[in-house]
Design an enzyme around this catalytic site. Structure first.
Site, PDB file in Angstrom:
ATOM      1  N   ASN A  65       1.203  -1.211   0.730  1.00  0.00           N
ATOM      2  CA  ASN A  65      -0.214  -0.402  -0.105  1.00  0.00           C
ATOM      3  C   ASN A  65       0.687   1.621   0.086  1.00  0.00           C
ATOM      4  O   ASN A  65       2.160   1.305   0.500  1.00  0.00           O
ATOM      5  CB  ASN A  65      -0.791  -0.024   1.147  1.00  0.00           C
ATOM      6  CG  ASN A  65      -1.501  -1.140   1.270  1.00  0.00           C
ATOM      7  OD1 ASN A  65      -1.679  -2.634   0.938  1.00  0.00           O
ATOM      8  ND2 ASN A  65      -3.357  -0.481   1.807  1.00  0.00           N
ATOM      9  N   LYS A  80       5.860   3.638   1.389  1.00  0.00           N
ATOM     10  CA  LYS A  80       5.319   1.740   0.523  1.00  0.00           C
ATOM     11  C   LYS A  80       5.357   1.336   1.577  1.00  0.00           C
ATOM     12  O   LYS A  80       6.609   1.155   1.980  1.00  0.00           O
ATOM     13  CB  LYS A  80       5.865   2.050  -0.517  1.00  0.00           C
ATOM     14  CG  LYS A  80       5.718   0.317  -1.501  1.00  0.00           C
ATOM     15  CD  LYS A  80       6.216  -0.054  -2.552  1.00  0.00           C
ATOM     16  CE  LYS A  80       6.250  -0.016  -3.271  1.00  0.00           C
ATOM     17  NZ  LYS A  80       6.858  -0.681  -4.854  1.00  0.00           N
ATOM     18  N   ASP A 193      10.178  -3.996 -14.517  1.00  0.00           N
ATOM     19  CA  ASP A 193       8.734  -3.973 -15.236  1.00  0.00           C
ATOM     20  C   ASP A 193       8.374  -2.820 -14.639  1.00  0.00           C
ATOM     21  O   ASP A 193       7.465  -2.091 -14.890  1.00  0.00           O
ATOM     22  CB  ASP A 193       8.032  -4.312 -13.369  1.00  0.00           C
ATOM     23  CG  ASP A 193       6.712  -4.482 -13.269  1.00  0.00           C
ATOM     24  OD1 ASP A 193       6.353  -4.951 -13.745  1.00  0.00           O
ATOM     25  OD2 ASP A 193       5.984  -4.146 -11.500  1.00  0.00           O
ATOM     26  N   ASP A 210       9.102   1.939  -8.247  1.00  0.00           N
ATOM     27  CA  ASP A 210       8.517   0.680  -8.485  1.00  0.00           C
ATOM     28  C   ASP A 210       9.979   0.229  -9.278  1.00  0.00           C
ATOM     29  O   ASP A 210       9.522  -0.721  -9.787  1.00  0.00           O
ATOM     30  CB  ASP A 210       7.514   0.551  -9.254  1.00  0.00           C
ATOM     31  CG  ASP A 210       6.411  -0.706  -8.678  1.00  0.00           C
ATOM     32  OD1 ASP A 210       6.830  -1.227  -7.633  1.00  0.00           O
ATOM     33  OD2 ASP A 210       6.083  -1.307  -9.016  1.00  0.00           O
TER      34      ASP A 210
HETATM   35  N1  LIG Z   1       6.494   8.259  -4.888  1.00  0.00           N
HETATM   36  C1  LIG Z   1       5.438   8.223  -4.808  1.00  0.00           C
HETATM   37  N2  LIG Z   1       4.876   9.663  -5.266  1.00  0.00           N
HETATM   38  C2  LIG Z   1       3.294   9.701  -5.073  1.00  0.00           C
HETATM   39  N3  LIG Z   1       2.921   8.374  -5.923  1.00  0.00           N
HETATM   40  C3  LIG Z   1       3.343   7.512  -5.400  1.00  0.00           C
HETATM   41  C4  LIG Z   1       4.557   7.406  -5.742  1.00  0.00           C
HETATM   42  N4  LIG Z   1       5.522   5.937  -5.625  1.00  0.00           N
HETATM   43  C5  LIG Z   1       4.186   5.112  -6.306  1.00  0.00           C
HETATM   44  N5  LIG Z   1       2.894   5.682  -6.250  1.00  0.00           N
HETATM   45  C6  LIG Z   1       1.684   5.305  -5.911  1.00  0.00           C
HETATM   46  O1  LIG Z   1       1.268   4.478  -5.167  1.00  0.00           O
HETATM   47  C7  LIG Z   1       1.238   3.246  -6.814  1.00  0.00           C
HETATM   48  C8  LIG Z   1       1.807   2.349  -6.734  1.00  0.00           C
HETATM   49  O2  LIG Z   1       3.317   1.737  -6.363  1.00  0.00           O
HETATM   50  P1  LIG Z   1       4.473   1.302  -7.265  1.00  0.00           P
HETATM   51  O3  LIG Z   1       5.445   1.553  -6.111  1.00  0.00           O
HETATM   52  O4  LIG Z   1       3.783   0.997  -8.770  1.00  0.00           O
HETATM   53  O5  LIG Z   1       3.862  -0.694  -6.194  1.00  0.00           O
HETATM   54  P2  LIG Z   1       3.096  -1.454  -6.880  1.00  0.00           P
HETATM   55  O6  LIG Z   1       2.975  -1.333  -7.900  1.00  0.00           O
HETATM   56  O7  LIG Z   1       3.504  -2.697  -6.378  1.00  0.00           O
HETATM   57  O8  LIG Z   1       2.164  -1.988  -5.777  1.00  0.00           O
HETATM   58  C9  LIG Z   1       1.713   3.832  -8.265  1.00  0.00           C
HETATM   59  O9  LIG Z   1       0.664   3.688  -8.943  1.00  0.00           O
HETATM   60  C10 LIG Z   1       1.928   5.693  -7.907  1.00  0.00           C
HETATM   61  O10 LIG Z   1      -0.052   5.997  -8.263  1.00  0.00           O
HETATM   62 MG   LIG Z   2       3.535  -0.598  -9.888  1.00  0.00          MG
END
Ligand SMILES: Nc1ncnc2c1ncn2[C@@H]1O[C@H](COP(=O)(O)OP(=O)(O)O)[C@@H](O)[C@H]1O
Ligand SMILES: [Mg+2]
Length: 256
Positions: A65, A80, A193, A210
């Site tokens: 999350n 995260k 990815d 990510d």
């Molecule tokens: N540094 C950040 N700032 C703003 N939003 C973020 C950031 N990192 C992730 N997010 C949001 O959270 C979502 C999920 O993050 P992500 O790292 O891609 O994890 P996962 O895909 O493994 O769930 C992203 O698609 C984005 O919308």
């Molecule tokens: Mg992602």
């Protein structure tokens, strides 16, 4: 900067004891994310000034999350949090074994997740130092990664490239290829990815996110992952009207 505060905000610095953390655990989002160790970790990060407040979920993914938060100086951060219960350990093991930075043999699930988070943190650091636009990593502890918030100063998170309206497709494609090149040649990493689902658009600038799956280039799987990343990019570029061949992208990436 003032951060908007409302009743659902979690003020970490007000939590003095684990007992209080427990009551939060019961009331909030469900204990799936905020289990005891996660709360203790949040509390430690709060004591160190990295997170003062969590206010709002940005995303609920398969394994993690992402929350919006603020540090002790009210700078926005993204937090995260990997869920220990629902993480895909097989996938993590697959991507982490063979990485010379980690020895994962006979580790517990929790240790595997902690290593996974550390891997994402290290990958972000390498990318950041190589000049790739990624969220600046702040700290990794246990299953929690704190990084720069990508979005508006009013707290609106940036949109995914997948959903954003791209007004400057040539520039965006050029920048993304430049970042893959820097990742490969300078950070010596393959994202693993990469697609429009892991690229945020901040004021017409692409930001790569990510990096947990990122592999060092001399890992036996890195070639296959680079090919997959490039194939994904070609499809995403096509959607914004940019036609570019695999050979051309490869040439650009490897042209030192
Ligand atoms: N540094 C950040 N700032 C703003 N939003 C973020 C950031 N990192 C992730 N997010 C949001 O959270 C979502 C999920 O993050 P992500 O790292 O891609 O994890 P996962 O895909 O493994 O769930 C992203 O698609 C984005 O919308
Ligand atoms: Mg992602």
């Amino acid at each position: 900067m003032e951060s908007p505060v409302n009743k659902s905000d979690i003020h970490l610095q007000k939590m003095r004891e684990v007992k209080q953390l427990k009551s939060v655990e019961d009331k909030r989002v469900g204990s799936e994310v905020f289990d005891r160790i996660t709360l203790q970790t949040l509390y430690k990060l709060a004591n160190q000034g990295h997170i003062h407040l969590l206010n709002g979920a940005i995303s609920t993914g398969k394994e993690a999350n992402v929350f919006k938060g603020a540090d002790e100086n009210d700078n926005l951060v993204a937090v995260k949090i990997y869920r220990v219960t629902t993480s895909d350990f097989k996938k993590m093991q697959y991507y982490i074994q063979g990485d010379p930075r980690f020895n994962v043999r006979s580790k517990s699930k929790r240790q595997l997740i902690n290593n996974w988070v550390l891997k994402e943190f290290k990958n972000l650091n390498r990318a950041y130092n190589a000049g790739v636009r990624v969220p600046k990593p702040i700290i990794a502890k246990n299953n929690i990664l704190v990084m720069e918030f990508i979005g508006e100063t009013d707290g609106t998170p940036a949109r995914l490239m997948r959903q954003a309206k791209i007004s400057n497709p040539d520039y965006v494609a050029k920048k993304i290829i430049e970042y893959v090149k820097k990742l490969y040649n300078d950070a010596e990493l393959v994202h693993g990815d990469l697609s429009a689902f892991n690229i945020l658009m901040q004021h017409d600038e692409p930001v790569i996110i990510d990096l947990s799956q990122g592999m060092v280039v001399d890992h036996p799987l890195s070639r296959e992952l680079l090919n997959r990343d490039i194939d994904n990019l070609i499809k995403d570029f096509k959607k914004i009207g940019i036609e570019i061949s695999k050979d051309e992208i490869k040439r650009k990436i490897k042209d030192l």
